[in-house]
Design a protein around this motif. Structure first.
Motif, PDB file in Angstrom:
ATOM      1  N   PRO A 149       0.818  -1.213   0.000  1.00  0.00           N
ATOM      2  CA  PRO A 149       0.000   0.000   0.000  1.00  0.00           C
ATOM      3  C   PRO A 149       0.860   1.275   0.000  1.00  0.00           C
ATOM      4  O   PRO A 149       2.069   1.191   0.231  1.00  0.00           O
ATOM      5  CB  PRO A 149      -0.800  -0.114   1.300  1.00  0.00           C
ATOM      6  N   PRO A 150       0.249   2.423  -0.240  1.00  0.00           N
ATOM      7  CA  PRO A 150       1.007   3.673  -0.266  1.00  0.00           C
ATOM      8  C   PRO A 150       1.738   3.903   1.055  1.00  0.00           C
ATOM      9  O   PRO A 150       1.198   3.591   2.122  1.00  0.00           O
ATOM     10  CB  PRO A 150      -0.068   4.754  -0.458  1.00  0.00           C
ATOM     11  N   LEU A 151       2.937   4.411   0.974  1.00  0.00           N
ATOM     12  CA  LEU A 151       3.741   4.819   2.133  1.00  0.00           C
ATOM     13  C   LEU A 151       4.038   3.674   3.116  1.00  0.00           C
ATOM     14  O   LEU A 151       4.268   3.905   4.295  1.00  0.00           O
ATOM     15  CB  LEU A 151       3.048   5.978   2.887  1.00  0.00           C
ATOM     16  N   SER A 152       4.053   2.451   2.610  1.00  0.00           N
ATOM     17  CA  SER A 152       4.333   1.332   3.519  1.00  0.00           C
ATOM     18  C   SER A 152       5.840   1.098   3.693  1.00  0.00           C
ATOM     19  O   SER A 152       6.249   0.384   4.610  1.00  0.00           O
ATOM     20  CB  SER A 152       3.667   0.041   3.017  1.00  0.00           C
ATOM     21  N   GLY A 153       6.654   1.702   2.804  1.00  0.00           N
ATOM     22  CA  GLY A 153       8.109   1.578   2.955  1.00  0.00           C
ATOM     23  C   GLY A 153       8.797   0.798   1.859  1.00  0.00           C
ATOM     24  O   GLY A 153       9.910   0.304   2.047  1.00  0.00           O
ATOM     25  N   LYS A 154       8.176   0.699   0.707  1.00  0.00           N
ATOM     26  CA  LYS A 154       8.774  -0.062  -0.406  1.00  0.00           C
ATOM     27  C   LYS A 154      10.048   0.635  -0.902  1.00  0.00           C
ATOM     28  O   LYS A 154      11.102   0.005  -1.041  1.00  0.00           O
ATOM     29  CB  LYS A 154       7.753  -0.187  -1.566  1.00  0.00           C
ATOM     30  N   THR A 155       9.929   1.924  -1.156  1.00  0.00           N
ATOM     31  CA  THR A 155      11.097   2.692  -1.620  1.00  0.00           C
ATOM     32  C   THR A 155      12.176   2.701  -0.543  1.00  0.00           C
ATOM     33  O   THR A 155      13.371   2.571  -0.844  1.00  0.00           O
ATOM     34  CB  THR A 155      10.676   4.129  -1.976  1.00  0.00           C
ATOM     35  N   PRO A 175       4.311   1.929  -7.582  1.00  0.00           N
ATOM     36  CA  PRO A 175       3.685   3.062  -6.897  1.00  0.00           C
ATOM     37  C   PRO A 175       2.471   2.552  -6.122  1.00  0.00           C
ATOM     38  O   PRO A 175       1.648   1.827  -6.659  1.00  0.00           O
ATOM     39  CB  PRO A 175       3.275   3.994  -8.036  1.00  0.00           C
ATOM     40  N   GLY A 176       2.383   2.939  -4.843  1.00  0.00           N
ATOM     41  CA  GLY A 176       1.298   2.414  -4.008  1.00  0.00           C
ATOM     42  C   GLY A 176      -0.045   3.077  -4.240  1.00  0.00           C
ATOM     43  O   GLY A 176      -1.083   2.474  -4.002  1.00  0.00           O
ATOM     44  N   GLN A 177      -0.002   4.325  -4.710  1.00  0.00           N
ATOM     45  CA  GLN A 177      -1.249   5.083  -4.799  1.00  0.00           C
ATOM     46  C   GLN A 177      -2.231   4.433  -5.780  1.00  0.00           C
ATOM     47  O   GLN A 177      -1.835   3.934  -6.832  1.00  0.00           O
ATOM     48  CB  GLN A 177      -0.946   6.526  -5.235  1.00  0.00           C
ATOM     49  N   GLN A 178      -3.519   4.511  -5.393  1.00  0.00           N
ATOM     50  CA  GLN A 178      -4.561   3.796  -6.115  1.00  0.00           C
ATOM     51  C   GLN A 178      -4.611   4.140  -7.609  1.00  0.00           C
ATOM     52  O   GLN A 178      -4.834   3.274  -8.446  1.00  0.00           O
ATOM     53  CB  GLN A 178      -5.907   4.116  -5.476  1.00  0.00           C
ATOM     54  N   ILE A 179      -4.373   5.425  -7.928  1.00  0.00           N
ATOM     55  CA  ILE A 179      -4.532   5.863  -9.322  1.00  0.00           C
ATOM     56  C   ILE A 179      -3.513   5.239 -10.274  1.00  0.00           C
ATOM     57  O   ILE A 179      -3.668   5.300 -11.485  1.00  0.00           O
ATOM     58  CB  ILE A 179      -4.436   7.410  -9.458  1.00  0.00           C
ATOM     59  N   TYR A 180      -2.452   4.645  -9.722  1.00  0.00           N
ATOM     60  CA  TYR A 180      -1.394   4.126 -10.580  1.00  0.00           C
ATOM     61  C   TYR A 180      -1.493   2.620 -10.809  1.00  0.00           C
ATOM     62  O   TYR A 180      -0.477   1.935 -10.954  1.00  0.00           O
ATOM     63  CB  TYR A 180      -0.018   4.467 -10.010  1.00  0.00           C
ATOM     64  N   ASN A 181      -2.703   2.086 -10.835  1.00  0.00           N
ATOM     65  CA  ASN A 181      -2.816   0.632 -10.957  1.00  0.00           C
ATOM     66  C   ASN A 181      -2.250   0.101 -12.273  1.00  0.00           C
ATOM     67  O   ASN A 181      -1.643  -0.968 -12.310  1.00  0.00           O
ATOM     68  CB  ASN A 181      -4.266   0.174 -10.792  1.00  0.00           C
ATOM     69  N   GLN A 182      -2.453   0.853 -13.350  1.00  0.00           N
ATOM     70  CA  GLN A 182      -1.935   0.402 -14.649  1.00  0.00           C
ATOM     71  C   GLN A 182      -0.419   0.259 -14.590  1.00  0.00           C
ATOM     72  O   GLN A 182       0.154  -0.667 -15.144  1.00  0.00           O
ATOM     73  CB  GLN A 182      -2.357   1.406 -15.735  1.00  0.00           C
TER      74      GLN A 182
END
Lengths: 215, 162
Positions: free
Chosen positions: A20-26, A80-87
């Protein structure tokens, strides 16, 4: 989808950090870039927005001599975790060999963890692939924060599938657990690769679940 | 997912085709990657540590362009051209692979396009012959696959933490 170049004696693997967004992947990749010796790592590339959020993916190439006689190249990606970037997330999953699902341990993030995990499975289906067939690890990140769910609760939420994934606790921002996570998923990926080629390895005759337990 | 492999012979043929293209088009470098971002062959005037990154970015860029094509009702865009002041990039899909040419002011995009089209025809049969894992390290009995964990997957610095 591993790629072998017999001319160059190279094997290429792709590992994707999902979550999910901001979970620490980067942060995982940044810490790995910091930790890894210079002769092992390549240039880290981050395609971010002006707000430092991942726009497309982060990329870190690493190399290893763990498979005797070959150079194993690991390409680490985040999505990218943000929902809009699913593609974009779907694109990054192309040809994935191993996955790290980075979950945010904070109580208020449980719903987005589950949504992201379901999204991962849906996106894999577009490539006719299933999570159970891909070596993957659940990383419970941010274990240093006060308002966190117990690991067994995160396991209950995310680890109910037919194949029990190995779980790792981490504090990625301090580098804790990131190396262990990477080493474990890479070992699983290489073991699966060796098994697929019917060649002996240390974990050659084990079931996927047993491999996960070994770490 | 078994992945795929290229034999020494296929690797040699690809490298020859790419170096021929580089010479004919007067390009600085020519790369071939797959859609997952793996660099499968390359020819460059000078070696660079950025090569894996170039393959990853090119594959990502091409995949995004393919999605754009879909959104406007095109089956696909099969080429991308980035024009720079000194150095430019020309990318074209060849079957499921991506051919990328980096070139400077000593040549022109028209010339590059012409020779890329020619090279694509030569590359297609080589790429078509790459089928799954028919060529694998397992075939080479002199080099059995084995995990060496004596010094950690990424060397002593990459040892797992407790």
């Amino acid at each position: 989808m591993s790629f072998v170049n017999l001319g160059k004696k190279e094997i290429n693997f792709k590992i994707v950090y999902y979550g999910p967004p901001l979970s620490g992947k980067t942060t995982n990749l940044e810490q790995l870039h910091e930790i890894m010796p210079d002769d092992v790592k390549g240039k880290m590339t981050m395609l971010s927005t002006q707000q430092d959020r991942t726009l497309y993916f982060d990329f870190l190439p690493l190399q290893s001599s763990a498979i005797k006689g070959f150079v194993s190249r690991f390409q680490l990606y985040t999505v990218p975790g943000q929902q809009i970037y699913n593609q974009t997330r779907k694109i990054v999953l192309t040809g994935v060999d191993g996955l790290v699902f980075v979950a945010d341990s904070q109580w208020e993030m449980m719903e987005v963890n589950v949504e992201s995990f379901e999204n991962l499975q849906e996106n894999l289906k577009t490539y006719n692939r299933a999570l159970e067939d891909i070596p993957y690890i659940l990383q419970f990140n941010k274990r240093d924060l006060p308002n966190i769910a117990p690991s067994h609760y995160l396991e209950f939420l995310l680890n109910g599938g037919p194949v029990k994934a190995l779980c790792k606790e981490a504090v990625a921002v301090k580098g804790k657990g990131v190396n262990d996570t990477l080493n474990t998923v890479c070992k699983m990926v290489m073991t699966q690769f060796i098994e697929a080629h019917n060649m002996p390895s240390d974990g050659g005759n084990k079931e996927p679940a047993d491999r996960a337990k070994d770490g | 997912m078994p992945g795929y492999a290229i034999s020494e012979e296929q690797s040699e043929k690809l490298n020859t085709a790419l170096s021929d293209l580089a010479v004919q088009a007067e390009a600085d470098a020519v790369f071939m990657s797959d859609c997952g971002g793996n660099m499968i062959a390359h020819f460059a005037q000078s070696e660079s540590s950025a090569i894996p990154t170039i393959a990853a970015l090119a594959a990502g860029s091409f995949a995004a362009t393919r999605e754009l094509a879909t959104l406007i009702g095109e089956p696909t865009f099969h080429l991308i051209y980035h024009q720079g002041k000194e150095t430019s990039i020309y990318m074209q899909s060849v079957l499921d692979f991506l051919l990328l040419v980096i070139f400077g002011r000593s040549t022109t995009v028209g010339l590059v396009k012409l020779y890329v089209e020619k090279a694509s025809k030569e590359l297609e049969p080589i790429l078509k012959a790459i089928d799954g894992i028919s060529e694998t390290p397992a075939k080479d009995s002199a080099h059995p696959l084995e995990l060496d964990q004596s010094s950690g997957i990424f060397g002593p610095g990459g040892q797992p933490t407790a």
